[in-house]
Design a protein around this motif. Sequence first.
Motif, mmCIF file in Angstrom:
data_model
loop_
_atom_site.group_PDB
_atom_site.id
_atom_site.type_symbol
_atom_site.label_atom_id
_atom_site.label_comp_id
_atom_site.label_asym_id
_atom_site.label_seq_id
_atom_site.Cartn_x
_atom_site.Cartn_y
_atom_site.Cartn_z
ATOM 1 N N LEU A 121 7.795 -6.125 6.890
ATOM 2 C CA LEU A 121 8.275 -5.728 5.567
ATOM 3 C C LEU A 121 8.099 -6.860 4.566
ATOM 4 N N GLU A 122 8.245 -8.081 5.015
ATOM 5 C CA GLU A 122 8.043 -9.243 4.152
ATOM 6 C C GLU A 122 6.599 -9.293 3.637
ATOM 7 N N THR A 123 5.646 -8.992 4.514
ATOM 8 C CA THR A 123 4.237 -8.965 4.123
ATOM 9 C C THR A 123 3.979 -7.832 3.146
ATOM 10 N N LEU A 124 4.507 -6.661 3.439
ATOM 11 C CA LEU A 124 4.342 -5.517 2.544
ATOM 12 C C LEU A 124 4.952 -5.812 1.178
ATOM 13 N N ASN A 125 6.104 -6.444 1.172
ATOM 14 C CA ASN A 125 6.759 -6.832 -0.073
ATOM 15 C C ASN A 125 5.881 -7.786 -0.878
ATOM 16 N N SER A 126 5.294 -8.772 -0.226
ATOM 17 C CA SER A 126 4.433 -9.744 -0.907
ATOM 18 C C SER A 126 3.192 -9.071 -1.490
ATOM 19 N N ILE A 127 2.591 -8.169 -0.721
ATOM 20 C CA ILE A 127 1.408 -7.449 -1.207
ATOM 21 C C ILE A 127 1.768 -6.609 -2.430
ATOM 22 N N CYS A 128 2.876 -5.881 -2.340
ATOM 23 C CA CYS A 128 3.310 -5.050 -3.469
ATOM 24 C C CYS A 128 3.648 -5.901 -4.689
ATOM 25 N N ASN A 129 4.239 -7.047 -4.471
ATOM 26 C CA ASN A 129 4.581 -7.945 -5.569
ATOM 27 C C ASN A 129 3.329 -8.413 -6.304
ATOM 28 N N VAL A 130 2.318 -8.835 -5.555
ATOM 29 C CA VAL A 130 1.081 -9.322 -6.158
ATOM 30 C C VAL A 130 0.322 -8.185 -6.851
ATOM 31 N N LEU A 131 0.266 -7.021 -6.206
ATOM 32 C CA LEU A 131 -0.489 -5.894 -6.752
ATOM 33 C C LEU A 131 0.319 -5.069 -7.761
ATOM 34 N N LYS A 132 1.600 -5.414 -7.910
ATOM 35 C CA LYS A 132 2.482 -4.682 -8.823
ATOM 36 C C LYS A 132 2.435 -3.179 -8.528
ATOM 37 N N CYS A 133 2.757 -2.862 -7.273
ATOM 38 C CA CYS A 133 2.746 -1.473 -6.827
ATOM 39 C C CYS A 133 3.931 -1.244 -5.893
ATOM 40 N N THR A 134 4.037 -0.049 -5.376
ATOM 41 C CA THR A 134 5.083 0.279 -4.414
ATOM 42 C C THR A 134 4.446 0.483 -3.042
ATOM 43 N N PRO A 135 5.233 0.443 -1.961
ATOM 44 C CA PRO A 135 4.664 0.715 -0.643
ATOM 45 C C PRO A 135 3.980 2.085 -0.572
ATOM 46 N N GLY A 136 4.487 3.051 -1.324
ATOM 47 C CA GLY A 136 3.882 4.378 -1.341
ATOM 48 C C GLY A 136 2.490 4.405 -1.941
ATOM 49 N N ASP A 137 2.148 3.391 -2.727
ATOM 50 C CA ASP A 137 0.789 3.287 -3.265
ATOM 51 C C ASP A 137 -0.187 2.814 -2.193
ATOM 52 N N ILE A 138 0.324 2.100 -1.208
ATOM 53 C CA ILE A 138 -0.513 1.505 -0.166
ATOM 54 C C ILE A 138 -0.502 2.336 1.115
ATOM 55 N N LEU A 139 0.648 2.906 1.447
ATOM 56 C CA LEU A 139 0.807 3.658 2.689
ATOM 57 C C LEU A 139 0.931 5.140 2.386
ATOM 58 N N GLU A 140 0.224 5.944 3.149
ATOM 59 C CA GLU A 140 0.278 7.391 2.974
ATOM 60 C C GLU A 140 0.539 8.026 4.333
ATOM 61 N N TYR A 141 1.425 8.996 4.374
ATOM 62 C CA TYR A 141 1.754 9.694 5.619
ATOM 63 C C TYR A 141 0.956 10.984 5.707
ATOM 64 N N SER A 142 0.390 11.236 6.862
ATOM 65 C CA SER A 142 -0.297 12.484 7.131
ATOM 66 C C SER A 142 0.260 13.047 8.426
ATOM 67 N N ASP A 143 0.614 14.326 8.432
ATOM 68 C CA ASP A 143 1.168 14.912 9.657
ATOM 69 C C ASP A 143 0.075 15.382 10.616
ATOM 70 N N VAL A 144 -1.171 15.152 10.278
ATOM 71 C CA VAL A 144 -2.288 15.477 11.148
ATOM 72 C C VAL A 144 -2.620 14.253 11.979
ATOM 73 N N SER A 145 -2.541 14.382 13.261
ATOM 74 C CA SER A 145 -2.827 13.265 14.154
ATOM 75 C C SER A 145 -4.333 13.063 14.271
ATOM 76 N N ILE A 146 -4.717 11.815 14.358
ATOM 77 C CA ILE A 146 -6.132 11.467 14.542
ATOM 78 C C ILE A 146 -6.620 11.996 15.896
ATOM 79 N N ASN A 147 -5.727 12.075 16.881
ATOM 80 C CA ASN A 147 -6.103 12.506 18.225
ATOM 81 C C ASN A 147 -6.129 14.017 18.384
ATOM 82 N N ASP A 148 -5.674 14.754 17.370
ATOM 83 C CA ASP A 148 -5.656 16.231 17.477
ATOM 84 C C ASP A 148 -7.026 16.817 17.357
#
Length: 72
Positions: A45-72
């Motif tokens: 979380l510390e790394t994610l916080n630092s990245i978001c701080n530098v990029l002036k974004c939120t974690p949701g801008d960087i991480l996206e959830y998909s309910d489709v599994s890569i293995n499906d």
Amino acid sequence: MAIIIRLDRVLADRKMSLKELSEKVGITNVNLSNLKTGKVRAIKLETLNSICNVLKCTPGDILEYSDVSIND
């Protein structure tokens, strides 16, 4: 289910290179590259916080959830 890393999109929007981000965040270029390409299993979380701080974004801008599994 899968978490998709969208770091490349945010970097492009900010016109910032991975090298520049790594210098500003204090993380190696290799580790950020692995994150960008989705080769990591976890991120501090510390790394994610630092990245978001530098990029002036939120974690949701960087991480996206998909309910489709890569293995499906």
